[in-house]
Design a protein around this motif. Structure first.
Motif: not given
Length: 385
Positions: A257-274
């Protein structure tokens, strides 16, 4: 008409400190207060918000949400002088803005701002101010120290416009996330991708946030946090009573929650298991072998849609019986793509498009995690020719 000389800024968080520092540097008499009691550089700080308010011709609020605004104003109500003007730069729900305006009357200016800490520091904020014209004219010199004042008709309109502006920012962050995920899937170097993205429609965002987007990311203070933007999107979804994809997209980010909004853009792709059951489903269509569907679906799954004008609801066994075990004659011309996957803990939704000859199918899936693997619980589809 008297221009205020002394200003109290409550509270000295990221934005409040930037605003107070800017006003102080431009010659205004500023005092500040924050619950933590920490000082803010050249800004004089008070230990009690009532003491800060009692000295002020203008009280400027920079708080996290509407509840915090209401609580603080209740706490300092008795210390506010009759001629003190309250300017609220906080991002709140339209209904909360209306409530605040009714409570304080013509001495209240609802003035959410477009721009974060760097804009406040540079005096380039866009200020959406709702107020009686005479009241606004009194504080205009102070507000114009912070940026450009744009008058709007009332407090709920100002609050709603701010939420709409932040929705466009959330959309840009999520669009950047999608671009980075696709680039990673293609094996492209992050630095080169960012260079190219700076040339396009996301260029301004990429240029401002590049330290957070590098691989590995660089350290730096957050200008606008993920938690604050997620809060704003939740407010917008509730106020509009309309679907808002960005609200869910930010709520489910792995960024803190305290990260800069840009960090949300670096979320990895959905796991292969899904993706595994969706890929098994695609193999079932490509080969005509129903074994792949049994790997993809739970045994209790149902497949539902409109077929020849009538609603059908097949069990998994009934669905598998539709396939011969051989590819369709026109399989080389058919294609399928996974359009979207949204994971919410142990459940997920997915959308897929299938181009099968003259027919296009849109498939909507509900998936659940069973142990360490994912399976499709149900599918609904739409067929158009």
């Amino acid at each position: 008409m008297t221009t205020p000389h002394s200003i109290a800024v409550l509270v000295l968080g990221r934005m409040g400190q930037a605003i107070a520092t800017r006003l102080t540097a431009q010659g205004w008499d500023v005092v500040g207060w924050t619950r933590s009691g920490r000082t803010a550089g050249a800004v004089e700080t008070m230990g009690d918000p009532n003491d800060a308010v009692a000295k002020a011709d203008l009280v400027l609020l920079a708080l996290f949400d509407g509840a915090a605004c209401l609580r603080l104003l209740d706490d300092v109500r008795d210390a506010l002088r009759a001629d003190t003007i309250v300017v609220n730069t906080s991002t709140v729900a339209p209904a909360e803005a209306s409530r605040l305006a009714r409570r304080l009357g013509p001495s209240y200016i609802h003035a959410p701002v477009l721009g974060s800490v760097p804009a406040a520091t540079a005096g380039t904020l866009q200020i959406l101010a709702s107020a009686d014209p005479t009241t606004l004219d009194r504080v205009r010199p102070a507000l114009e120290t912070l940026g450009t004042v744009r008058r709007v008709k009332d407090a709920p309109t100002a609050a709603a416009l701010k939420l709409i502006a932040n929705n466009s920012l959330a959309g840009a962050v999520l669009a950047l996330r999608d671009a980075l995920r696709q680039a990673d899937a293609l094996g492209l170097p992050r630095a080169q991708v960012l260079d190219v993205l700076e040339l396009g429609q996301l260029g301004g965002l990429v240029a401002r946030k590049r330290p957070f987007l590098t691989d590995p990311p660089g350290a730096g203070p957050a200008a606008f946090t993920v938690g604050a933007l997620a809060k704003d999107m939740a407010l917008l979804a509730a106020a509009s009573n309309s679907p808002l994809r960005s609200a869910a997209g930010l709520a489910d980010t792995r960024a803190a929650a305290e990260d800069d909004i840009a960090v949300a853009a670096t979320d990895p792709a959905v796991d292969d298991a899904v993706l595994a059951p969706l890929r098994a489903y695609i193999r079932g269509h490509a080969t005509g072998d129903p074994t792949h569907f049994r790997d993809a679906f739970l045994p209790t799954a149902h497949i539902e849609g409109i077929r020849d004008g009538a609603f059908v609801s097949w069990s998994l066994d009934e669905y598998c019986a539709l396939f011969s075990g051989r590819p369709a004659p026109d399989e080389p011309t058919r294609s399928r793509r996974i359009d979207a996957v949204d994971v919410h803990g142990t459940v997920a939704t997915a959308t897929m498009t299938l181009l099968h000859g003259a027919d296009t199918f849109t498939d909507i899936f509900l998936l659940v995690r069973v142990g360490d693997s994912w399976r499709i619980a149900n599918k609904a589809y739409h067929r158009r020719s």
